[in-house]
Write an enzyme that holds these catalytic residues in place. Structure first.
Site, short mmCIF file in Angstrom:
data_model
loop_
_atom_site.label_atom_id
_atom_site.label_comp_id
_atom_site.label_asym_id
_atom_site.label_seq_id
_atom_site.Cartn_x
_atom_site.Cartn_y
_atom_site.Cartn_z
N VAL A 1 -11.53 2.68 8.21
CA VAL A 1 -10.95 1.35 8.58
C VAL A 1 -9.72 1.30 7.88
CG1 VAL A 1 -11.35 -1.07 8.76
CG2 VAL A 1 -13.38 0.69 8.59
N SER A 2 -8.60 0.83 8.60
CA SER A 2 -7.22 0.72 8.25
C SER A 2 -6.77 -0.74 8.00
CB SER A 2 -6.28 1.74 8.75
OG SER A 2 -4.92 1.40 8.41
N PRO A 3 -5.98 -1.08 7.14
CA PRO A 3 -5.52 -2.42 6.99
C PRO A 3 -4.06 -2.40 8.04
CG PRO A 3 -4.75 -1.49 5.09
CD PRO A 3 -5.79 -0.50 5.84
N ASP B 1 -2.88 6.47 7.45
CA ASP B 1 -2.31 5.60 6.27
C ASP B 1 -1.54 6.57 5.27
OD1 ASP B 1 -3.79 3.45 7.30
OD2 ASP B 1 -5.58 3.82 5.99
#
Length: 718
Positions: A297-299, A409
Site C-alpha cells: 500500500v503506497s501513499p 516508492d
C-alpha cells in the site's frame, strides 16, 4: 564467525561502491513509579494512561532506515520522532500496553530490551513479552542501525548502539509516563472509509488472488480506518488511536531530514490542535496513528509513471525495461514530497477526527493477551492454511531477486526487475549470493518459485534475519490487536483478520480485529500464496517462503483459540542473544572546529530584518556535530517571540513542521547549521529571534562535550 564477518564486510563494501532502548534511574533522570489503585467500575470502564516521549536518534551522518539506499544519509531534522504509549487495565487488574513509534519498524532486540528495562523498573510480572505490544509506523526517514541482524544493518554500516538505546529508552519512558497517568476511563470506537489516500503499488500481484475473493472487496487496498476515542469518566478525551494501512513513504529516498512522514505528521496535527502551540511532543493529549497491513500500500496516489510521463509496465514496473525510471508520485504539486506528506497525513487526521467525534460503539470486556515464540524456519502448515499443498512448510529465510528491484516508492539499483523469476542473466549477483551462502537444493525447492538472491537464513554461524518469531494477540474488550512481525499485504491482512475473527468470535461478541503492523520483530513482507507466485517485490521479500502467510494464520489461530478456551500457550524457544556479535563501522566524531577554535554558536549568515507570512527565514550558525548529543526531549533550535521587555517565549522548536534543522560538514571538522522557518499565515506579528543549541567536542583526545548556544539578531514578522 570470522567467515561471516568477512562476508559482511565484503557485502557492505560492494553496496557502497556500486551505489557510489518504586524509583529508578534511566540515563540520568530519576523516575518515580506511581501505580494508582482505583479500580474500574465495570467491564466498560478501564484504567487508561497515555504517554509520549522523544526517540529521535542521530540526525547526521547515519543512513536513514527503509529504502536501503547508502546515499540517503541523515543531514538534519524536519520534525522529531516520538513513541506514543497507552496502558490499559481492566476491572480485574489485567493490563496491556500498546506503543506506536515513529520508527521504520520494531526490531526483535528492541522489544526484548524494552521488556528487560520495564522489568527492572516494575518487577518481572507487570510488563512482559506477552502484554507489551510495540509497533512501528514505518517511516522511512529515521536513522538506522538499531537492528543486530546483518541484513538490516548493511547500509547503516552495522549496529549503532547509541541510536538503539535512544529508541529503547524513549519507548520505556513513554510507557512509564502512561503507567503513571492511568485514570478511570472509557473507550469508544468507530470505523469508516478513507479514500484518496492510498493505492496498491503491486496490483499485478494482487490480481493473482482468486477472483471470488477479490469480489468481496471494493478496492485492492483497505480503505477502512478504525479509531479509538479514550476519555475520562467526565467525557473529556485525553487520547486517540487510529489504525489505517498506508506506507510512510511520502518522503522519498532523496530526503535527508528526520521525519515522522505522513503518520507522524497526522499525530503532530492532532496533538497541536488539542494541546496548543509550543507543546510538540509534550502532551497531555496523545494521538497515535498506528500502522496496519500496508505491505503493498503506497501513499503516492498519483501512481507510477516513467520520467517522460508515459505509464510504467504493469507487470514489471519498468520503463523501457529499466526499473530505475519508474517512480510513483504523491499528491503534492509536481510530486513535492513535503506537500504530499501534508496531504496524506492531513487526510488521515481529518478522517480520524471525524470518526473520533462520532465514536458511538463502547468498548467493553476484559484485557486479555497471548504470546508465543515460534521457530519459523520449518513450520508444518496444515489445512486449511496450506493452500492445498501437501507437506507444506516454511523455509529458512531467503530474499528473492525482485527484492533488489525495490518498489515504485523507491526503485532499487542494478536494473533488477520485479516479477522476474529468471536468474540466469545475472551471473555477477549469482556469484555474490552464492559467496554469502549457497542455497541447497532443498532450500531452492522450498522457496520456489522464488529465485534466491541472498540466502540470508543459511548464513553461518548467525543468520542475517531473525528466525524465531513472536506471535501475539492483545484484546481490550472487543478490540482485537493482532501483532504481526512484518509487512502484510492487503489480502494477507484480510485473510488473517478473517481467520482470527472467525475463531475469537466464539467468545468475544462482534470482535473488531485490527492488524498492528511491524510489531515486536521485523521479518520482511508477508504476501499471499498466490501473490508469491509472481514474485514482485513483496513476494520476493516474503522471507520464509510461499507458505509464510499460512503459517502465520495457523499460529495466530492457536492464540485466538487459547483465548476462547481460556487456556495458556507455550512460551516457545527463546530468540538468540546477539549481544557481542555486532559491529559498527561509522567512525565517531573526532573533533569539532569553529572559527577561532571556540566560537561555537557564532552566526555565519544572519537573518534579514523583516519578513512576511509564507516567506522562509534562514540563519546559519557554526556548530558541533549533532551526533555528539541527540538533544532528546529538547531541541537544536527555537523560534522565540518577544512578549515583554527582554522576555522571550518559544513558539516553535525542531519538533514542529514549520521548521527545519539542517547540518552540513564544511571543510574538516566545521559543522554549518542552517535553521529554516517557513512563516505560517496564522503567525502572530511581532519581533522574533532564532536560537541554536548543541554540544561540541573541542578536544580530539577527550570525551568531554561542551554545550553552546547561538542567537540570531532580532527580526520582525509583519
Amino acid at each position: 564467525m570470522i567467515n561471516s564477518f568477512k562476508k559482511l564486510i565484503i557485502l557492505i563494501s560492494l553496496v557502497i561502491i556500486l551505489l557510489s532502548s518504586n524509583n529508578i534511574f534511566i540515563g540520568s533522570t530519576k523516575i518515580p513509579v506511581i501505580q494508582k489503585n482505583v479500580q474500574p467500575k465495570d467491564d466498560s470502564s478501564y484504567q487508561i494512561g497515555a504517554g509520549i516521549y522523544d526517540i529521535t536518534g542521530a540526525s547526521a551522518e547515519v543512513n536513514l532506515m527503509g529504502y536501503a539506499n547508502p546515499l540517503q544519509v541523515g543531514a538534519g531534522i524536519h520534525f522529531r520522532q516520538r513513541a506514543r504509549a497507552f496502558v490499559f487495565v481492566d476491572s480485574n487488574g489485567n493490563r496491556a500496553v500498546y506503543v506506536s513509534t515513529d520508527s521504520c519498524m520494531i526490531f526483535q532486540e528492541v522489544k526484548i530490551h524494552v521488556v528487560k528495562l520495564l522489568q527492572d523498573i516494575f518487577g518481572p510480572n507487570v510488563y512482559t513479552e506477552a502484554n507489551v505490544l510495540l509497533s512501528g509506523t514505518h517511516t522511512h526517514s529515521g536513522p538506522a542501525g538499531f537492528s543486530q541482524y546483518a541484513l538490516y544493518g548493511i547500509t547503516s554500516l552495522g549496529f549503532y548502539k547509541k541510536n538503539f538505546d535512544t529508541i529503547c529508552n524513549g519507548i520505556v519512558q513513554a510507557i512509564v509516563k502512561a503507567h503513571k497517568s492511568v485514570q478511570p476511563a472509557k473507550m469508544f470506537t468507530e470505523t469508516g472509509e478513507l479514500w484518496n489516500t492510498n493505492i496498491n503499488r503491486s496490483p499485478y500481484a494482487y490480481d493473482n488472488n482468486p477472483e471470488e475473493e477479490k469480489a468481496m472487496y471494493d478496492s485492492n487496498v483497505d480503505k477502512n480506518m478504525t479509531v479509538l476515542r479514550i476519555e475520562d469518566m467526565n467525557g473529556n478525551p485525553f487520547a486517540a488511536i487510529s489504525f489505517f494501512a498506508v506506507h510512510c513513504t511520502s518522503m522519498n529516498n532523496t530526503n535527508h531530514l528526520i521525519s515522522g512522514d505522513n503518520k507522524g505528521y497526522a499525530s503532530y496535527l492532532w496533538e497541536k490542535q488539542v494541546n496548543g502551540p509550543g507543546t510538540s511532543g509534550k502532551g497531555p493529549f496523545v494521538a497515535a496513528f498506528g500502522q496496519s497491513n500496508e505491505g503493498d500500500v503506497s501513499p503516492n496516489t498519483r501512481g507510477p509513471t516513467c520520467r517522460d510521463g508515459s505509464p510504467c509496465d504493469y507487470k514489471t514496473s519498468t520503463c523501457n525495461g529499466r526499473n530505475e525510471e519508474c517512480w510513483a508520485l504523491g499528491p503534492g504539486k509536481d510530486g513535492d514530497m513535503f506537500e504530499s506528506t501534508q496531504i496524506i497525513g492531513g487526510n488521515q487526521f481529518n478522517k480520524a477526527l471525524e470518526l473520533f467525534n462520532n465514536a458511538s460503539i463502547q468498548v467493553s470486556g476484559p484485557v486479555q493477551y497471548r504470546h508465543s515464540w515460534v521457530q519459523f524456519t520449518n513450520v508444518s502448515v496444515e489445512p486449511p492454511y496450506n493452500s492445498g499443498v501437501d507437506n507444506a512448510t516454511t523455509c529458512r529465510g531467503a530474499m528473492g531477486y525482485s527484492f533488489a528491484a525495490g518498489t515504485t516508492d523507491g526503485p532499487g539499483a542494478f536494473n533488477f526487475v520485479q516479477s522476474d523469476n529468471n536468474t540466469s542473466g545475472n551471473p555477477f549477483w549469482n556469484f555474490i549470493g552464492d559467496f554469502i551462502a549457497k542455497p541447497t537444493p532443498d532450500q531452492i525447492n522450498c522457496q520456489s518459485p522464488k529465485p534466491i538472491l541472498l540466502d540470508v537464513g543459511m548464513v553461518e554461524p548467525i543468520p542475517w534475519v531473525p528466525d524465531v518469531m513472536p506471535i501475539q494477540i492483545v484484546t481490550i474488550g472487543q478490540i482485537v490487536l493482532v501483532a504481526v512481525p512484518g509487512e502484510f499485504t492487503t489480502m494477507s491482512g484480510r485473510r488473517l483478520r478473517n481467520s482470527v475473527r472467525e475463531i475469537i468470535g466464539k467468545s468475544i461478541e462482534n470482535p473488531i480485529v485490527l492488524i498492528a503492523g511491524l510489531s515486536n520483530t521485523y521479518s520482511g513482507y508477508v504476501a499471499t500464496f498466490e501473490e508469491y507466485q509472481v514474485q514482485r517485490y513483496e513476494g520476493a521479500s516474503t522471507v520464509f517462503g510461499p507458505h509464510t502467510l499460512g503459517s502465520y494464520m495457523q499460529e495466530f489461530g492457536k492464540l485466538a483459540q487459547s483465548i476462547v478456551d481460556g487456556t495458556t500457550v507455550p512460551a516457545g524457544p527463546t530468540p538468540r542473544n546477539l549481544t557481542g556479535h555486532t559491529l559498527f563501522f561509522l567512525p565517531p566524531v573526532i573533533v569539532d572546529v569553529a572559527p577561532d577554535f571556540d566560537d561555537f554558536g557564532e552566526v555565519s549568515i544572519d537573518v534579514n530584518l523583516s519578513y512576511s507570512v509564507n516567506e522562509t527565514v534562514s540563519c546559519v550558525f557554526y556548530g558541533g556535530n549533532p551526533r555528539n548529543d541527540f538533544m532528546i526531549e529538547s531541541s537544536f533550535l527555537t523560534i522565540d517571540l518577544l512578549t515583554g521587555t527582554d522576555q522571550w517565549t518559544t513558539v516553535l522548536d525542531d519538533g514542529d513542521w514549520d521548521t527545519k534543522f539542517k547540518w552540513k560538514m564544511h571543510d574538516l571538522g566545521f559543522s554549518l547549521i542552517t535553521i529554516e522557518w517557513v512563516i505560517a499565515p496564522d503567525t502572530t506579528p511581532g519581533t522574533y529571534r532564532i536560537t541554536h543549541s548543541g554540544y561540541a567536542k573541542k578536544n580530539p583526545f577527550s570525551l568531554t562535550l561542551t554545550p553552546y548556544q547561538g542567537v540570531s539578531r532580532n527580526f520582525v514578522v509583519q
